[in-house]
Design an enzyme around this catalytic site. Structure first.
Site, PDB file in Angstrom:
ATOM      1  N   SER A 151       1.243  -1.377  -0.403  1.00  0.00           N
ATOM      2  CA  SER A 151      -0.378   0.443   0.175  1.00  0.00           C
ATOM      3  C   SER A 151       0.459   1.061  -0.278  1.00  0.00           C
ATOM      4  O   SER A 151       1.334   0.952  -0.848  1.00  0.00           O
ATOM      5  CB  SER A 151      -0.330  -0.482   1.328  1.00  0.00           C
ATOM      6  N   ASP A 227     -10.115  -5.466  -3.723  1.00  0.00           N
ATOM      7  CA  ASP A 227      -9.383  -4.659  -2.627  1.00  0.00           C
ATOM      8  C   ASP A 227     -10.795  -3.481  -3.044  1.00  0.00           C
ATOM      9  O   ASP A 227     -10.664  -2.509  -3.836  1.00  0.00           O
ATOM     10  CB  ASP A 227      -8.624  -3.693  -3.190  1.00  0.00           C
ATOM     11  N   HIS A 260      -7.152  -6.027   0.414  1.00  0.00           N
ATOM     12  CA  HIS A 260      -5.778  -5.637   0.476  1.00  0.00           C
ATOM     13  C   HIS A 260      -5.280  -6.179   1.849  1.00  0.00           C
ATOM     14  O   HIS A 260      -4.696  -4.865   2.851  1.00  0.00           O
ATOM     15  CB  HIS A 260      -6.644  -3.455   0.904  1.00  0.00           C
TER      16      HIS A 260
END
Length: 281
Positions: A151, A227, A260
């Site tokens: 991320s 995600d 995620h």
């Protein structure tokens, strides 16, 4: 064992090696910084490649080490695995703790140029310069370096590798923020850390960097299609377009049903360790 530049916070045996957590005084951030280092089993006198992991928003140096399950693979491949905190802490700057996606836990791996952040929020220099020098002085590693992240940390890993191709032999990412100049997370962080000049922003945007100077080696990215941040914040298609325009070798793997979370990272972390081990030799 680490020398006097590090304070030993804890140390545990793990897959025949040692997982330690340490603190040190940082010249870049002018604060105490905390790191984690997994040293795999190795013959006396051996020196191994170093693989740096950059975590995402609100994480610490412990998050990946605890949640990803990467130590088994690092032991198998002979990789020293390094994690670090995601921002300076303990400064109590105005507004520093008001948002989960800015300030504490959200340094975005940039060197801030705007007050009051410029004196301490220098995570780019910390990760790319200060930390490798410390690791290479204190642990049994050589100058073979790889970098990966998740991320916000995936963004950081891509940017650091692209800006320092002579210092990193391998790079990969899980669900990275590929085009931070064009998404809310990046715009919020960049405008506050770097000001309004978007030329300064471009120095920390993987899409812009890939267009200017692609890496000689390839890039591996894994992205889940479930995600919740995919369309709004991550924009992997922008990096694919930039790579195509410059000839950058990019392996973008999309995974149905994955989100995620660290469950996603756990599912594919062994592939990333193998990727880095092959390129680091």
């Amino acid at each position: 064992m680490p020398g006097s530049n590090l304070t030993d916070r804890s140390s545990q045996a793990c897959f025949g090696g040692t997982l330690g957590f340490y603190a040190h005084a940082s010249r870049c951030t002018q604060t105490e910084m905390r790191i984690g280092v997994y040293v795999p089993p190795h013959p006396p006198g051996a020196r191994m490649p170093a693989l740096y992991f950059l975590a995402g928003l609100a994480c610490t140096e412990e998050t990946f080490a605890i949640k990803a399950g990467a130590q088994r693979g690092a032991a198998r491949h002979g990789l020293v695995l390094i994690t670090m905190d995601t921002s300076p802490r303990g400064l109590d700057l105005p507004g520093e703790s008001e948002h989960w996606d800015f300030g504490v836990g959200a340094g975005f791996y940039v060197d801030a140029t705007v007050a009051p952040w410029a004196s301490n929020y220098r995570m780019y220099s910390y990760v790319s310069e200060e930390l490798p020098a410390l690791i290479e002085a204190e642990f049994p590693v050589d100058e073979r370096r790889g970098i990966f992240g998740h991320s916000m940390g995936g963004h950081g890993a891509l940017v650091i590798a692209l800006r320092n191709p002579d210092r990193y032999r391998s790079v990969s990412a899980f669900a990275p923020i590929c085009n931070p100049m064009a998404v809310p997370w990046g715009q919020k962080a960049f405008s506050r850390y770097l000001g309004d000049d978007q030329h300064a922003w471009a120095a920390y945007d993987a899409c812009e960097l890939v267009r200017r100077r692609p890496l000689a080696g390839g890039i591996l990215i894994d992205q889940g299609d479930n995600d919740s941040f995919l369309a709004r914040e991550l924009r992997p298609e922008a990096l694919e377009d930039a790579a195509k325009s410059s000839g950058q070798s990019l392996t973008m793997r999309r995974h149905p049903g994955y989100d995620h979370s660290y469950w996603f990272i756990q599912s594919f972390v062994d592939d990333h360790l193998a990727w880095h081990a092959e390129q680091l030799g």
